[in-house]
Write an enzyme that holds these catalytic residues in place. Structure first.
Site, PDB file in Angstrom:
ATOM      1  N   ASP A 133       0.697  -1.277  -0.061  1.00 30.80           N
ATOM      2  CA  ASP A 133       0.134   0.140   0.125  1.00 30.80           C
ATOM      3  C   ASP A 133       0.827   1.217   0.060  1.00 30.80           C
ATOM      4  OD1 ASP A 133      -2.241   1.793   0.119  1.00 30.80           O
ATOM      5  OD2 ASP A 133      -3.179  -0.040   1.386  1.00 30.80           O
ATOM      6  N   ASP A 183      -9.891   0.891  -6.479  1.00 30.83           N
ATOM      7  CA  ASP A 183     -10.611   1.868  -7.151  1.00 30.83           C
ATOM      8  C   ASP A 183     -11.063   1.484  -8.741  1.00 30.83           C
ATOM      9  OD1 ASP A 183     -11.162   4.050  -8.682  1.00 30.83           O
ATOM     10  OD2 ASP A 183      -9.922   5.296  -7.159  1.00 30.83           O
ATOM     11  N   ASP A 219     -17.193  -3.961  -5.713  1.00 30.50           N
ATOM     12  CA  ASP A 219     -18.732  -3.790  -5.968  1.00 30.50           C
ATOM     13  C   ASP A 219     -19.222  -2.926  -6.987  1.00 30.50           C
ATOM     14  OD1 ASP A 219     -17.615  -1.617  -4.893  1.00 30.50           O
ATOM     15  OD2 ASP A 219     -18.732  -1.267  -3.373  1.00 30.50           O
ATOM     16  N   PHE A 256     -17.295  -1.304   5.252  1.00 34.69           N
ATOM     17  CA  PHE A 256     -17.523  -0.446   4.147  1.00 34.69           C
ATOM     18  C   PHE A 256     -18.448  -1.321   3.202  1.00 34.69           C
ATOM     19  CE2 PHE A 256     -13.851   1.407   5.791  1.00 34.69           C
ATOM     20  CZ  PHE A 256     -14.251   2.749   5.461  1.00 34.69           C
ATOM     21  N   GLU A 257     -18.069  -2.762   3.049  1.00 30.80           N
ATOM     22  CA  GLU A 257     -18.809  -3.633   2.240  1.00 30.80           C
ATOM     23  C   GLU A 257     -20.175  -3.759   2.906  1.00 30.80           C
ATOM     24  OE1 GLU A 257     -18.520  -8.326   0.808  1.00 30.80           O
ATOM     25  OE2 GLU A 257     -16.998  -7.131   1.856  1.00 30.80           O
TER      26      GLU A 257
END
Length: 277
Positions: A133, A183, A219, A256-257
């Site tokens: 990251d 992203d 998603d 978040f999911e």
């Protein structure tokens, strides 16, 4: 709703669409250093630009953000980075066997604030997780989680995953690859920034051992379709399902999911295996 609005490692930044790896909020802290000042001038933490200018410029899917590092995160980085961290400078190969005390190693590209990574590490202590990251607060948060939970199987790599794969990892050295909620770059003119592209997968598979698992999740429906097309076209990979896969138990359901699912988002998992004996 992508948890990781950027994938932390692909390709030289263009000025029209800056990006960072994680959107998880952190508590406001003292302002970080100016961009011209190193956050860890004594070399005890991740470098701002570890590869510098020794590698060609490419279109990247990320832009490092180094602000809003909390005192707790900064302390974890200063204390733990020398042992558990590695800058992706592209100058030397990582000895994964030594770095992970002989464990098989899975590369996770883009871990956000690291909560899901820490959960997976706790559930499978015999497997090493190399989290790649560029988000400094997330790097510090993950190292802090590892220390507090006694997780000796986590290491953090700071920088461009393309350079990591191409220059610093040996062929067939990885037991798996994970890319969760990168992203999606929804605008058509930005699709070239998406991490999951044929060139990236062709490179990544050369670093996977036979039988290694490639696990992607998103998603964003159009990106899921692209992932399925790209992974299916790679001759060294085989799909474990006739299309998308159910979410495996070992991938934690993140905050978040859950929020995305509450809004009606559909999450697609993809599970492919590296061919070979």
């Amino acid at each position: 709703m992508s948890e990781n609005p950027t994938a932390p490692a692909t390709t030289a930044a263009e000025p029209d669409a800056p990006e960072a790896v994680a959107v998880a909020a952190v508590r406001p802290a003292a302002p970080g250093p100016r961009r011209s000042e190193p956050m860890f001038p004594d070399g005890t933490g991740p470098a701002a630009d570890p590869a510098g200018s020794h590698h060609e410029r490419r279109i990247r899917s990320f832009q490092p953000r180094r602000s809003r590092v909390s005192p707790t995160q900064a302390d974890a980085l200063r204390r733990l980075w020398p042992t558990w961290g590695r800058d992706i400078d592209g100058l030397s190969r990582i000895d994964l066997d030594a770095f992970f005390d002989g464990r098989p190693v899975v590369l996770e590209i883009g871990f956000g604030m690291g909560e899901a990574t820490a959960q997976m590490a706790a559930a499978d202590p015999d497997t090493g997780i190399l989290g790649c990251d560029v988000h400094t607060p997330g790097q510090g948060n993950l190292l802090g989680l590892a220390e507090r939970n006694g997780l000796s199987n986590i290491r953090v790599a700071n920088g461009d995953a393309i350079i990591l794969l191409r220059e610093m990892l040996a062929p067939a050295s990885l037991a798996g690859l994970r890319v969760f909620f990168p992203d999606p770059w929804p605008k058509k003119r930005h699709h070239k920034r998406r991490l999951i592209q044929p060139e990236f997968i062709a490179l990544a598979t050369t670093r996977l051992a036979p039988g290694a698992l490639v696990h992607c999740a998103t998603d964003w429906e159009p990106y899921a379709e692209q992932m399925l097309e790209v992974l299916s076209a790679e001759p060294t990979l085989e799909n474990l399902y006739p299309g998308y896969a159910p979410r495996p138990d070992f991938r934690p359901l993140t905050k978040f999911e859950s929020q995305g699912l509450d809004k009606g988002h559909v999450v697609h998992d993809l599970l492919f295996r590296r061919r070979g004996a």
